[in-house]
Design a protein around this motif. Structure first.
Motif, PDB file in Angstrom:
ATOM      1  N   GLU A  30       0.883  -1.333   0.012  1.00  0.00           N
ATOM      2  CA  GLU A  30      -0.183  -0.074  -0.007  1.00  0.00           C
ATOM      3  C   GLU A  30       0.912   1.254  -0.325  1.00  0.00           C
ATOM      4  N   HIS A  31       0.484   2.193  -0.782  1.00  0.00           N
ATOM      5  CA  HIS A  31       1.499   3.400  -0.880  1.00  0.00           C
ATOM      6  C   HIS A  31       0.754   4.844  -0.747  1.00  0.00           C
ATOM      7  N   ASP A  32      -0.737   4.527  -0.434  1.00  0.00           N
ATOM      8  CA  ASP A  32      -1.357   5.799  -0.130  1.00  0.00           C
ATOM      9  C   ASP A  32      -1.227   6.347   1.215  1.00  0.00           C
ATOM     10  N   ARG A  33      -0.660   7.798   1.284  1.00  0.00           N
ATOM     11  CA  ARG A  33      -0.380   8.161   2.527  1.00  0.00           C
ATOM     12  C   ARG A  33      -1.325   8.198   3.555  1.00  0.00           C
ATOM     13  N   VAL A  34      -2.523   8.654   3.035  1.00  0.00           N
ATOM     14  CA  VAL A  34      -3.716   8.488   3.927  1.00  0.00           C
ATOM     15  C   VAL A  34      -4.298   7.205   4.628  1.00  0.00           C
ATOM     16  N   ALA A  35      -4.186   6.317   3.857  1.00  0.00           N
ATOM     17  CA  ALA A  35      -4.558   4.960   4.157  1.00  0.00           C
ATOM     18  C   ALA A  35      -3.593   4.293   5.233  1.00  0.00           C
ATOM     19  N   ASN A  36      -2.151   4.545   4.893  1.00  0.00           N
ATOM     20  CA  ASN A  36      -1.288   4.121   5.729  1.00  0.00           C
ATOM     21  C   ASN A  36      -1.144   4.782   7.008  1.00  0.00           C
ATOM     22  N   ALA A  37      -1.141   6.256   6.989  1.00  0.00           N
ATOM     23  CA  ALA A  37      -1.413   6.973   8.218  1.00  0.00           C
ATOM     24  C   ALA A  37      -2.514   6.734   9.163  1.00  0.00           C
ATOM     25  N   ALA A  38      -3.772   6.231   8.592  1.00  0.00           N
ATOM     26  CA  ALA A  38      -4.640   5.809   9.407  1.00  0.00           C
ATOM     27  C   ALA A  38      -4.399   4.492  10.039  1.00  0.00           C
ATOM     28  N   ASN A  39      -3.990   3.724   9.491  1.00  0.00           N
ATOM     29  CA  ASN A  39      -3.782   2.231  10.065  1.00  0.00           C
ATOM     30  C   ASN A  39      -2.595   2.232  10.874  1.00  0.00           C
ATOM     31  N   LEU A  40      -1.590   3.157  10.632  1.00  0.00           N
ATOM     32  CA  LEU A  40      -0.417   3.310  11.516  1.00  0.00           C
ATOM     33  C   LEU A  40      -0.903   3.858  12.850  1.00  0.00           C
ATOM     34  N   SER A  41      -1.570   4.777  12.912  1.00  0.00           N
ATOM     35  CA  SER A  41      -2.275   5.641  14.025  1.00  0.00           C
ATOM     36  C   SER A  41      -3.081   4.671  14.970  1.00  0.00           C
ATOM     37  N   ALA A  42      -3.781   3.898  14.344  1.00  0.00           N
ATOM     38  CA  ALA A  42      -4.634   2.879  14.805  1.00  0.00           C
ATOM     39  C   ALA A  42      -3.810   1.866  15.597  1.00  0.00           C
ATOM     40  N   LEU A  43      -2.625   1.388  14.951  1.00  0.00           N
ATOM     41  CA  LEU A  43      -1.915   0.120  15.374  1.00  0.00           C
ATOM     42  C   LEU A  43      -1.178   0.807  16.741  1.00  0.00           C
ATOM     43  N   VAL A  44      -0.461   1.909  16.377  1.00  0.00           N
ATOM     44  CA  VAL A  44       0.331   2.474  17.823  1.00  0.00           C
ATOM     45  C   VAL A  44      -0.359   2.750  18.711  1.00  0.00           C
ATOM     46  N   TYR A  45      -1.672   3.579  18.539  1.00  0.00           N
ATOM     47  CA  TYR A  45      -2.537   3.929  19.705  1.00  0.00           C
ATOM     48  C   TYR A  45      -2.967   2.642  20.507  1.00  0.00           C
ATOM     49  N   HIS A  46      -3.177   1.586  19.792  1.00  0.00           N
ATOM     50  CA  HIS A  46      -3.714   0.454  20.651  1.00  0.00           C
ATOM     51  C   HIS A  46      -2.654  -0.346  21.148  1.00  0.00           C
ATOM     52  N   ALA A  47      -1.397  -0.265  20.549  1.00  0.00           N
ATOM     53  CA  ALA A  47      -0.294  -1.122  20.978  1.00  0.00           C
ATOM     54  C   ALA A  47       0.699  -0.448  22.144  1.00  0.00           C
ATOM     55  N   LEU A  48       0.648   0.877  22.282  1.00  0.00           N
ATOM     56  CA  LEU A  48       1.463   1.290  23.299  1.00  0.00           C
ATOM     57  C   LEU A  48       0.457   1.840  24.360  1.00  0.00           C
ATOM     58  N   PRO A  49       1.114   1.828  25.853  1.00  0.00           N
ATOM     59  CA  PRO A  49       0.438   2.203  26.646  1.00  0.00           C
ATOM     60  C   PRO A  49       0.626   3.613  27.039  1.00  0.00           C
ATOM     61  N   ALA A  50      -0.240   4.374  27.626  1.00  0.00           N
ATOM     62  CA  ALA A  50      -0.430   5.621  28.142  1.00  0.00           C
ATOM     63  C   ALA A  50      -0.392   6.833  27.286  1.00  0.00           C
ATOM     64  N   LEU A  51      -1.114   6.673  26.273  1.00  0.00           N
ATOM     65  CA  LEU A  51      -1.306   7.429  25.133  1.00  0.00           C
ATOM     66  C   LEU A  51      -2.508   8.140  25.021  1.00  0.00           C
ATOM     67  N   ASN A  52      -2.649   9.371  24.527  1.00  0.00           N
ATOM     68  CA  ASN A  52      -3.966   9.846  24.468  1.00  0.00           C
ATOM     69  C   ASN A  52      -4.086  10.699  23.036  1.00  0.00           C
ATOM     70  N   TRP A  53      -3.202  10.664  22.149  1.00  0.00           N
ATOM     71  CA  TRP A  53      -3.193  11.085  20.797  1.00  0.00           C
ATOM     72  C   TRP A  53      -2.111  10.583  19.949  1.00  0.00           C
ATOM     73  N   VAL A  54      -2.385   9.796  18.782  1.00  0.00           N
ATOM     74  CA  VAL A  54      -1.566   9.421  17.967  1.00  0.00           C
ATOM     75  C   VAL A  54      -1.777   9.792  16.585  1.00  0.00           C
ATOM     76  N   GLY A  55      -1.086  10.536  15.735  1.00  0.00           N
ATOM     77  CA  GLY A  55      -1.695  10.806  14.367  1.00  0.00           C
ATOM     78  C   GLY A  55      -0.553  11.613  13.359  1.00  0.00           C
ATOM     79  N   PHE A  56      -1.204  11.954  12.552  1.00  0.00           N
ATOM     80  CA  PHE A  56      -0.307  12.711  11.438  1.00  0.00           C
ATOM     81  C   PHE A  56      -0.522  13.998  11.265  1.00  0.00           C
ATOM     82  N   TYR A  57       0.340  14.942  11.070  1.00  0.00           N
ATOM     83  CA  TYR A  57       0.018  16.074  10.221  1.00  0.00           C
ATOM     84  C   TYR A  57       0.747  16.118   8.949  1.00  0.00           C
ATOM     85  N   PHE A  58       0.142  16.630   7.810  1.00  0.00           N
ATOM     86  CA  PHE A  58       0.847  16.693   6.540  1.00  0.00           C
ATOM     87  C   PHE A  58       1.116  18.131   6.627  1.00  0.00           C
TER      88      PHE A  58
END
Length: 161
Positions: A30-58
């Motif tokens: 997958e090469h789409d920046r939005v699709a990958n950013a969406a999935n990575l945000s969810a992956l990291v947010y749910h995998a790491l403890p003590a986070l309240n926001w994970v995301g991308f700014y373009f």
């Protein structure tokens, strides 16, 4: 296609290596920046403890514009001379901030955030955006977090076309 994460185990560097492997698998083909950013945000947010926001700014050529994220609604636009995200974008260097209230020009998108780590996304020396993580816990991020998240950010940039 469904994707399930495997629980992380071992030392912190080992857990980040596992998370990086999951991130690469998630972005494979997958090469789409939005699709990958969406999935990575969810992956990291749910995998790491003590986070309240994970995301991308373009970066739109003038300022940073919010992209996919997990957490409460965020600031939409961030000038390059404001906040931790702006500092990471303008210096092209990761910003690891133990106490956001002590950071000059901090932008409080979520008043619960106490510490922050922002990784600039660079492709061929050009700014693509930033990968931003906030925590309600002061001094949440250490050098292992920084190195692990920089590797994930680099994998994201490598997946772009």
């Amino acid at each position: 296609m469904s994707f399930s994460t495997i629980p992380l185990s071992g030392s912190k560097p080992e857990r980040y290596a596992q998370l990086l492997e999951q991130a690469r698998a998630l972005m494979h083909g997958e090469h789409d920046r939005v699709a990958n950013a969406a999935n990575l945000s969810a992956l990291v947010y749910h995998a790491l403890p003590a986070l309240n926001w994970v995301g991308f700014y373009f970066y739109d050529g003038t300022e940073l514009v919010v992209g996919p994220f997990q957490g409460l609604p965020a600031c939409i636009r961030i000038p390059l001379d404001k906040g931790v995200c702006g500092a990471a974008a303008s210096t092209r260097a990761t910003q690891r901030v133990a106490d956001v209230f002590a950071f000059p020009g901090h932008i409080a998108c979520d008043s619960a955030s106490r510490s922050e780590l922002v990784v600039p996304l660079l492709r061929g020396g050009e700014l693509v955006g930033v990968f931003d993580l906030d925590s309600p816990q002061p001094d949440r991020f250490d050098a292992d977090d920084q190195h692990g998240l920089e590797a994930i950010a680099a994998a994201y940039v490598q997946a772009l076309r």
